[in-house]
Scaffold this motif. Structure first.
Motif, PDB file in Angstrom:
ATOM      1  N   ARG A  42       0.861  -1.188   0.000  1.00  0.00           N
ATOM      2  CA  ARG A  42       0.000   0.000   0.000  1.00  0.00           C
ATOM      3  C   ARG A  42       0.894   1.235   0.000  1.00  0.00           C
ATOM      4  O   ARG A  42       1.699   1.416   0.910  1.00  0.00           O
ATOM      5  CB  ARG A  42      -0.923  -0.009   1.211  1.00  0.00           C
ATOM      6  N   ILE A  43       0.749   2.059  -1.030  1.00  0.00           N
ATOM      7  CA  ILE A  43       1.485   3.315  -1.127  1.00  0.00           C
ATOM      8  C   ILE A  43       0.585   4.393  -0.524  1.00  0.00           C
ATOM      9  O   ILE A  43      -0.537   4.602  -0.995  1.00  0.00           O
ATOM     10  CB  ILE A  43       1.832   3.656  -2.594  1.00  0.00           C
ATOM     11  N   VAL A  44       1.079   5.063   0.522  1.00  0.00           N
ATOM     12  CA  VAL A  44       0.250   6.002   1.284  1.00  0.00           C
ATOM     13  C   VAL A  44       0.856   7.402   1.298  1.00  0.00           C
ATOM     14  O   VAL A  44       2.026   7.592   0.964  1.00  0.00           O
ATOM     15  CB  VAL A  44       0.043   5.508   2.732  1.00  0.00           C
ATOM     16  N   ASP A  45       0.044   8.364   1.746  1.00  0.00           N
ATOM     17  CA  ASP A  45       0.544   9.723   1.937  1.00  0.00           C
ATOM     18  C   ASP A  45       1.119   9.845   3.356  1.00  0.00           C
ATOM     19  O   ASP A  45       1.038   8.908   4.159  1.00  0.00           O
ATOM     20  CB  ASP A  45      -0.557  10.759   1.672  1.00  0.00           C
ATOM     21  N   ALA A  46       1.690  10.996   3.646  1.00  0.00           N
ATOM     22  CA  ALA A  46       2.359  11.194   4.940  1.00  0.00           C
ATOM     23  C   ALA A  46       1.382  11.104   6.107  1.00  0.00           C
ATOM     24  O   ALA A  46       1.742  10.598   7.178  1.00  0.00           O
ATOM     25  CB  ALA A  46       3.098  12.526   4.956  1.00  0.00           C
ATOM     26  N   GLU A  47       0.161  11.565   5.913  1.00  0.00           N
ATOM     27  CA  GLU A  47      -0.819  11.524   7.004  1.00  0.00           C
ATOM     28  C   GLU A  47      -1.123  10.083   7.426  1.00  0.00           C
ATOM     29  O   GLU A  47      -1.096   9.751   8.606  1.00  0.00           O
ATOM     30  CB  GLU A  47      -2.102  12.235   6.567  1.00  0.00           C
ATOM     31  N   GLU A  48      -1.390   9.226   6.450  1.00  0.00           N
ATOM     32  CA  GLU A  48      -1.672   7.821   6.771  1.00  0.00           C
ATOM     33  C   GLU A  48      -0.424   7.126   7.307  1.00  0.00           C
ATOM     34  O   GLU A  48      -0.495   6.351   8.263  1.00  0.00           O
ATOM     35  CB  GLU A  48      -2.215   7.085   5.549  1.00  0.00           C
ATOM     36  N   GLY A  49       0.726   7.412   6.697  1.00  0.00           N
ATOM     37  CA  GLY A  49       1.971   6.814   7.165  1.00  0.00           C
ATOM     38  C   GLY A  49       2.275   7.191   8.607  1.00  0.00           C
ATOM     39  O   GLY A  49       2.686   6.348   9.407  1.00  0.00           O
ATOM     40  N   ARG A  50       2.044   8.447   8.940  1.00  0.00           N
ATOM     41  CA  ARG A  50       2.290   8.914  10.310  1.00  0.00           C
ATOM     42  C   ARG A  50       1.320   8.253  11.285  1.00  0.00           C
ATOM     43  O   ARG A  50       1.719   7.809  12.364  1.00  0.00           O
ATOM     44  CB  ARG A  50       2.147  10.431  10.359  1.00  0.00           C
ATOM     45  N   ALA A  51       0.042   8.188  10.915  1.00  0.00           N
ATOM     46  CA  ALA A  51      -0.961   7.585  11.797  1.00  0.00           C
ATOM     47  C   ALA A  51      -0.637   6.117  12.077  1.00  0.00           C
ATOM     48  O   ALA A  51      -0.718   5.661  13.223  1.00  0.00           O
ATOM     49  CB  ALA A  51      -2.352   7.723  11.175  1.00  0.00           C
ATOM     50  N   LEU A  52      -0.252   5.370  11.046  1.00  0.00           N
ATOM     51  CA  LEU A  52       0.086   3.956  11.236  1.00  0.00           C
ATOM     52  C   LEU A  52       1.351   3.789  12.079  1.00  0.00           C
ATOM     53  O   LEU A  52       1.405   2.924  12.961  1.00  0.00           O
ATOM     54  CB  LEU A  52       0.257   3.268   9.885  1.00  0.00           C
ATOM     55  N   ASN A  53       2.357   4.606  11.829  1.00  0.00           N
ATOM     56  CA  ASN A  53       3.599   4.526  12.598  1.00  0.00           C
ATOM     57  C   ASN A  53       3.354   4.875  14.063  1.00  0.00           C
ATOM     58  O   ASN A  53       3.902   4.242  14.965  1.00  0.00           O
ATOM     59  CB  ASN A  53       4.660   5.445  11.985  1.00  0.00           C
ATOM     60  N   ARG A  54       2.494   5.846  14.299  1.00  0.00           N
ATOM     61  CA  ARG A  54       2.166   6.254  15.671  1.00  0.00           C
ATOM     62  C   ARG A  54       1.390   5.138  16.381  1.00  0.00           C
ATOM     63  O   ARG A  54       1.702   4.763  17.504  1.00  0.00           O
ATOM     64  CB  ARG A  54       1.358   7.547  15.658  1.00  0.00           C
ATOM     65  N   GLU A  55       0.393   4.577  15.684  1.00  0.00           N
ATOM     66  CA  GLU A  55      -0.453   3.557  16.300  1.00  0.00           C
ATOM     67  C   GLU A  55       0.289   2.259  16.575  1.00  0.00           C
ATOM     68  O   GLU A  55       0.123   1.650  17.628  1.00  0.00           O
ATOM     69  CB  GLU A  55      -1.661   3.274  15.409  1.00  0.00           C
ATOM     70  N   TYR A  56       1.115   1.814  15.634  1.00  0.00           N
ATOM     71  CA  TYR A  56       1.733   0.499  15.761  1.00  0.00           C
ATOM     72  C   TYR A  56       3.157   0.495  16.288  1.00  0.00           C
ATOM     73  O   TYR A  56       3.635  -0.527  16.765  1.00  0.00           O
ATOM     74  CB  TYR A  56       1.675  -0.246  14.416  1.00  0.00           C
ATOM     75  N   GLY A  58       4.443   3.558  17.992  1.00  0.00           N
ATOM     76  CA  GLY A  58       4.580   4.603  18.997  1.00  0.00           C
ATOM     77  C   GLY A  58       5.488   5.743  18.566  1.00  0.00           C
ATOM     78  O   GLY A  58       5.999   6.480  19.393  1.00  0.00           O
ATOM     79  N   LYS A  59       5.679   5.903  17.244  1.00  0.00           N
ATOM     80  CA  LYS A  59       6.559   6.955  16.712  1.00  0.00           C
ATOM     81  C   LYS A  59       5.708   7.911  15.886  1.00  0.00           C
ATOM     82  O   LYS A  59       5.067   7.498  14.924  1.00  0.00           O
ATOM     83  CB  LYS A  59       7.683   6.342  15.881  1.00  0.00           C
ATOM     84  N   ASP A  60       5.732   9.182  16.260  1.00  0.00           N
ATOM     85  CA  ASP A  60       4.822  10.170  15.681  1.00  0.00           C
ATOM     86  C   ASP A  60       5.415  10.874  14.454  1.00  0.00           C
ATOM     87  O   ASP A  60       5.606  12.088  14.459  1.00  0.00           O
ATOM     88  CB  ASP A  60       4.415  11.186  16.756  1.00  0.00           C
ATOM     89  N   TYR A  61       5.729  10.089  13.443  1.00  0.00           N
ATOM     90  CA  TYR A  61       6.197  10.638  12.163  1.00  0.00           C
ATOM     91  C   TYR A  61       5.973   9.575  11.090  1.00  0.00           C
ATOM     92  O   TYR A  61       5.847   8.385  11.393  1.00  0.00           O
ATOM     93  CB  TYR A  61       7.686  11.021  12.223  1.00  0.00           C
ATOM     94  N   ALA A  62       5.914  10.029   9.865  1.00  0.00           N
ATOM     95  CA  ALA A  62       5.805   9.088   8.751  1.00  0.00           C
ATOM     96  C   ALA A  62       7.190   8.522   8.468  1.00  0.00           C
ATOM     97  O   ALA A  62       8.176   9.259   8.472  1.00  0.00           O
ATOM     98  CB  ALA A  62       5.249   9.783   7.515  1.00  0.00           C
ATOM     99  N   THR A  63       7.268   7.233   8.222  1.00  0.00           N
ATOM    100  CA  THR A  63       8.532   6.586   7.898  1.00  0.00           C
ATOM    101  C   THR A  63       8.466   6.025   6.473  1.00  0.00           C
ATOM    102  O   THR A  63       7.389   5.983   5.886  1.00  0.00           O
ATOM    103  CB  THR A  63       8.868   5.474   8.932  1.00  0.00           C
ATOM    104  N   ASN A  64       9.589   5.606   5.930  1.00  0.00           N
ATOM    105  CA  ASN A  64       9.611   5.163   4.535  1.00  0.00           C
ATOM    106  C   ASN A  64       8.818   3.878   4.306  1.00  0.00           C
ATOM    107  O   ASN A  64       8.015   3.799   3.388  1.00  0.00           O
ATOM    108  CB  ASN A  64      11.043   5.048   4.013  1.00  0.00           C
ATOM    109  N   VAL A  65       9.050   2.848   5.124  1.00  0.00           N
ATOM    110  CA  VAL A  65       8.322   1.588   4.947  1.00  0.00           C
ATOM    111  C   VAL A  65       7.990   0.979   6.307  1.00  0.00           C
ATOM    112  O   VAL A  65       8.817   0.993   7.212  1.00  0.00           O
ATOM    113  CB  VAL A  65       9.106   0.577   4.070  1.00  0.00           C
ATOM    114  N   LEU A  66       6.771   0.514   6.425  1.00  0.00           N
ATOM    115  CA  LEU A  66       6.328  -0.240   7.595  1.00  0.00           C
ATOM    116  C   LEU A  66       6.005  -1.652   7.125  1.00  0.00           C
ATOM    117  O   LEU A  66       5.336  -1.827   6.095  1.00  0.00           O
ATOM    118  CB  LEU A  66       5.062   0.369   8.201  1.00  0.00           C
ATOM    119  N   THR A  67       6.458  -2.639   7.865  1.00  0.00           N
ATOM    120  CA  THR A  67       6.170  -4.023   7.529  1.00  0.00           C
ATOM    121  C   THR A  67       5.336  -4.638   8.637  1.00  0.00           C
ATOM    122  O   THR A  67       5.732  -4.610   9.799  1.00  0.00           O
ATOM    123  CB  THR A  67       7.476  -4.830   7.362  1.00  0.00           C
TER     124      THR A  67
END
Length: 147
Positions: A42-56, A58-67
């Protein structure tokens, strides 16, 4: 022979859709797969990337790839979430062509989906060496050039 791969490719952020046709994404992931896989990208924008990184994580920023890895065998099951804005910025900052960097992030995420880890020093070297081998096999430069 490369392992079987069932791929779901989603563009919540469509800015790089033309750069990432399905056949290229399949090629990059298959190069890193060691077992059959069921992977969603899933290719996402910074808002979705940040929300997922924060939720899963605990880091409040968008990162390049989440697995998100669900199974390692007999079938690798995972979701790879790639933030288009972060990948674009990092590629530009490093002077790397955008497609090359996407290929690296797909390989990197696929290795994570199989249990590779770079948080521990000795495992980091192994993962980086594997990434370099795969990227060179795909015709790309070493993603970790030594100075």
């Amino acid at each position: 022979m490369k392992p079987e791969l069932s791929l779901s490719l989603q563009f919540a952020d469509p800015r790089h859709r033309a750069l990432l046709p399905r056949h290229k994404v399949l090629r990059f992931i298959r190069a890193a797969l060691e077992l059959p896989g069921e992977i969603a990208v899933r290719i996402v924008d910074a808002e979705e990337g940040r929300a997922l990184n924060r939720e899963y994580r605990g880091k409040d920023y968008a990162t390049n790839v989440l697995t998100f890895d669900y199974s390692h065998e007999p079938v690798v099951g995972a979701d790879l979430v790639i933030c288009a804005e972060v990948v674009e910025k990092e590629a530009a900052d490093m002077g790397v062509p955008l497609l090359d960097y996407y290929a690296h992030m797909l390989v990197h995420g696929t290795l994570h989906a199989q249990g590779y880890d770079h948080e521990v020093d000795d495992e980091a070297e192994c993962m980086e060496a594997r990434e370099t081998e795969i990227m060179r096999g795909l015709g790309f430069a070493d993603p970790y050039p030594r100075s």
